[in-house]
Design a protein around this motif. Structure first.
Motif, mmCIF file in Angstrom:
data_model
loop_
_atom_site.group_PDB
_atom_site.id
_atom_site.type_symbol
_atom_site.label_atom_id
_atom_site.label_comp_id
_atom_site.label_asym_id
_atom_site.label_seq_id
_atom_site.Cartn_x
_atom_site.Cartn_y
_atom_site.Cartn_z
ATOM 1 N N GLY A 43 7.327 43.887 82.255
ATOM 2 C CA GLY A 43 8.026 42.625 82.057
ATOM 3 C C GLY A 43 8.759 42.632 80.734
ATOM 4 O O GLY A 43 8.193 43.004 79.700
ATOM 5 N N CYS A 44 10.020 42.234 80.760
ATOM 6 C CA CYS A 44 10.842 42.286 79.562
ATOM 7 C C CYS A 44 11.472 40.924 79.279
ATOM 8 O O CYS A 44 11.690 40.126 80.191
ATOM 9 C CB CYS A 44 11.960 43.320 79.713
ATOM 10 S SG CYS A 44 11.363 44.961 80.210
ATOM 11 N N ALA A 45 11.781 40.679 78.008
ATOM 12 C CA ALA A 45 12.432 39.435 77.609
ATOM 13 C C ALA A 45 13.339 39.710 76.424
ATOM 14 O O ALA A 45 13.181 40.694 75.703
ATOM 15 C CB ALA A 45 11.397 38.371 77.261
ATOM 16 N N ASN A 46 14.314 38.839 76.254
ATOM 17 C CA ASN A 46 15.232 38.894 75.105
ATOM 18 C C ASN A 46 16.039 40.187 75.028
ATOM 19 O O ASN A 46 16.391 40.650 73.946
ATOM 20 C CB ASN A 46 14.453 38.692 73.795
ATOM 21 C CG ASN A 46 13.693 37.390 73.778
ATOM 22 O OD1 ASN A 46 14.233 36.348 74.153
ATOM 23 N ND2 ASN A 46 12.441 37.432 73.365
ATOM 24 N N LEU A 47 16.316 40.764 76.181
ATOM 25 C CA LEU A 47 17.158 41.959 76.226
ATOM 26 C C LEU A 47 18.563 41.589 76.681
ATOM 27 O O LEU A 47 18.768 40.582 77.353
ATOM 28 C CB LEU A 47 16.566 42.998 77.182
ATOM 29 C CG LEU A 47 15.192 43.569 76.813
ATOM 30 C CD1 LEU A 47 14.721 44.535 77.891
ATOM 31 C CD2 LEU A 47 15.255 44.276 75.463
ATOM 32 N N LEU A 63 12.532 40.959 84.670
ATOM 33 C CA LEU A 63 13.479 40.800 83.574
ATOM 34 C C LEU A 63 13.727 39.327 83.255
ATOM 35 O O LEU A 63 14.769 38.960 82.729
ATOM 36 C CB LEU A 63 14.811 41.483 83.925
ATOM 37 C CG LEU A 63 14.738 42.993 84.186
ATOM 38 C CD1 LEU A 63 16.116 43.539 84.513
ATOM 39 C CD2 LEU A 63 14.147 43.730 82.992
ATOM 40 N N SER A 64 12.755 38.506 83.573
ATOM 41 C CA SER A 64 12.896 37.072 83.344
ATOM 42 C C SER A 64 13.116 36.771 81.859
ATOM 43 O O SER A 64 12.490 37.364 80.994
ATOM 44 C CB SER A 64 11.637 36.339 83.810
ATOM 45 O OG SER A 64 11.387 36.600 85.165
ATOM 46 N N GLY A 65 13.995 35.840 81.618
ATOM 47 C CA GLY A 65 14.218 35.407 80.254
ATOM 48 C C GLY A 65 15.132 36.316 79.455
ATOM 49 O O GLY A 65 15.353 36.070 78.262
ATOM 50 N N CYS A 66 15.652 37.360 80.079
ATOM 51 C CA CYS A 66 16.584 38.243 79.369
ATOM 52 C C CYS A 66 17.993 37.644 79.378
ATOM 53 O O CYS A 66 18.360 36.909 80.297
ATOM 54 C CB CYS A 66 16.612 39.623 80.011
ATOM 55 S SG CYS A 66 15.085 40.572 79.782
ATOM 56 N N THR A 86 12.391 41.096 89.855
ATOM 57 C CA THR A 86 12.753 39.715 89.574
ATOM 58 C C THR A 86 13.611 39.641 88.322
ATOM 59 O O THR A 86 13.297 40.244 87.303
ATOM 60 C CB THR A 86 11.510 38.812 89.408
ATOM 61 O OG1 THR A 86 11.905 37.532 88.923
ATOM 62 C CG2 THR A 86 10.501 39.415 88.451
ATOM 63 N N PHE A 87 14.727 38.936 88.447
ATOM 64 C CA PHE A 87 15.562 38.701 87.273
ATOM 65 C C PHE A 87 15.883 37.216 87.157
ATOM 66 O O PHE A 87 17.002 36.797 86.948
ATOM 67 C CB PHE A 87 16.828 39.568 87.271
ATOM 68 C CG PHE A 87 17.638 39.581 88.525
ATOM 69 C CD1 PHE A 87 18.775 38.804 88.650
ATOM 70 C CD2 PHE A 87 17.298 40.413 89.579
ATOM 71 C CE1 PHE A 87 19.552 38.837 89.804
ATOM 72 C CE2 PHE A 87 18.065 40.459 90.730
ATOM 73 C CZ PHE A 87 19.195 39.661 90.848
ATOM 74 N N GLN A 88 14.850 36.412 87.309
ATOM 75 C CA GLN A 88 15.011 34.973 87.201
ATOM 76 C C GLN A 88 15.409 34.573 85.787
ATOM 77 O O GLN A 88 15.105 35.250 84.811
ATOM 78 C CB GLN A 88 13.723 34.266 87.609
ATOM 79 C CG GLN A 88 12.525 34.613 86.743
ATOM 80 C CD GLN A 88 11.232 34.195 87.403
ATOM 81 O OE1 GLN A 88 10.972 34.578 88.528
ATOM 82 N NE2 GLN A 88 10.422 33.439 86.703
ATOM 83 N N GLU A 89 16.110 33.474 85.699
ATOM 84 C CA GLU A 89 16.565 32.873 84.454
ATOM 85 C C GLU A 89 17.605 33.712 83.722
ATOM 86 O O GLU A 89 17.943 33.445 82.572
ATOM 87 C CB GLU A 89 15.382 32.573 83.523
ATOM 88 C CG GLU A 89 14.388 31.591 84.131
ATOM 89 C CD GLU A 89 13.188 31.333 83.252
ATOM 90 O OE1 GLU A 89 13.232 31.670 82.065
ATOM 91 O OE2 GLU A 89 12.211 30.779 83.780
#
Length: 378
Positions: A43-47, A63-66, A86-89
């Protein structure tokens, strides 16, 4: 479980290293890697771009929140064990990604929740079996929306501000088994006649928290589970469920139903799990449940004061009934129910929750603390 929901404890145990085969592979920067229930999750964020060094045996990529403006498929093409993406948001739309060329044999589920889409994404792999497009602003579900996804079996349309379905919109997904319209603005006239005609594999449907005043007619006979809870349904009509004789689960709690008429559930057979709790039911006709001989019937937290013994006279030993939380008038007309606690062939669940509201001298007392002889008419 989404990797964004890792506990702090588990996060501390995963110092950005994941074991892959016999090698230690570095988890991409700004990502978390771990294994849950046998699935390897990243899970990744801020990318601002898809990481190039995602472990190749990843099963779930989140990739949620990226803040990714364009999804490049090159880093994804090597993920041959990927099952869920998943690439929500992500602040993106169709023209900023094209996943149609992505050929991953195990990829089945794509989640594009929380975007700004006003239509169903059209550039996802055609072979996916599960699609979630929740938390978008679809308004009208337009005909042809699923023409590129003939293998869909599960479709989740939660919180999409849906108000209407166009005729034929579900025709392209004949293998659809699970369909969820939870928390939308759907009304009785939102469903065109025959909109489910080609969905003869449909098994489970949820209309949770919409604006329905009646149940949806003409669902396929294949359906075994329907959730109408938290709508504004105020009446159930005779033979309302005749098109779905194979129902096993029927959830109608938290509506505004005030009475149950004879043959309301005609066409349904046992066993059925029927939840009518938290409605406004004050009266039940004696043949309302006539066909439900071995069913579980929840009538708790309604407005019932009295009840005819005939309502449950047909129930078998495998049936059970929940009557707690009602406003029982404990007079001679309800003596049979107190006797049923001891003698009925069926089971009355949680008998201590059956309490008298009237007369005054019995108010607040539980049925199990009273004798049948206490139920008298003055």
């Amino acid at each position: 479980m989404s990797v964004r929901r890792f506990s702090f404890f588990l996060y501390m145990l995963c110092p950005f290293i994941i074991q892959v085969g016999t090698k230690n592979v570095t988890c991409p920067a700004s990502c978390e890697c771990d294994t849950f229930f046998g699935k390897k999750e990243v899970g990744c964020a801020n990318l601002t771009d898809v990481p190039s060094n995602i472990p190749e045996d990843t099963n779930l990529l989140d990739l949620s929140g990226c803040n990714i403006s364009h999804i490049h498929i090159q880093p994804l093409e090597k993920l041959f064990k990927l099952q869920i993406f998943t690439f929500q948001e992500i602040n993106t739309n169709d023209e900023n990604y094209n996943l149609t060329a992505l050929d991953l044999p195990l990829l089945n589920e794509i989640v594009v929740d929380g975007g700004v889409s006003t239509s169903i994404p059209q550039l996802l792999p055609s072979y996916i079996g599960t699609l979630s497009v929740a938390y978008n602003n679809l308004g009208t579900l337009k005909s042809g929306s699923f023409k590129n996804y003939p293998n869909l079996e599960t479709l989740l349309l939660w919180d999409c501000m849906l108000m209407k379905l166009e005729a034929g919109v579900l025709d392209n997904i004949p293998s659809l088994s699970t369909l969820e319209f939870n928390r939308n603005n759907l009304k009785d006239d939102s469903f065109p006649l025959g909109v489910f005609k080609k969905n003869q594999a449909l098994d489970s449907v949820s209309f949770f928290a919409n604006e329905l005043k009646h149940v949806v007619s003409n669902l396929p006979s294949s359906v075994t589970s329907v959730d109408y809870s938290a709508n504004t349904i105020f009446e159930l009509r005779a033979y309302d469920f005749k098109s779905t004789p194979n129902l096993i689960y029927l959830y109608l709690q938290q509506n505004m139903i005030n009475q149950l008429k004879d043959f309301t559930f005609a066409g349904l057979t046992s066993p059925l799990e029927l939840n009518l709790s938290y409605n406004w039911i004050t009266a039940i006709a004696k043949d309302a449940f006539k066909s439900l001989q071995s069913s579980k019937i929840d009538l708790s937290f309604n407005k019932l004061q009295s009840l005819q013994a005939e309502v449950f006279s047909h129930l078998t030993s495998s049936a059970n009934v929940n009557l707690g939380g009602n406003l029982w008038n404990c007079d001679c007309h309800l003596r049979w129910l107190r006797e049923a606690l001891d003698n009925a062939t069926y089971t009355i669940e949680l008998p201590y929750t059956l309490k008298c509201a009237t007369p005054v001298k019995l108010a607040g007392k539980s049925f199990i603390d009273l004798k049948p002889s206490d139920f008298v008419c003055m």
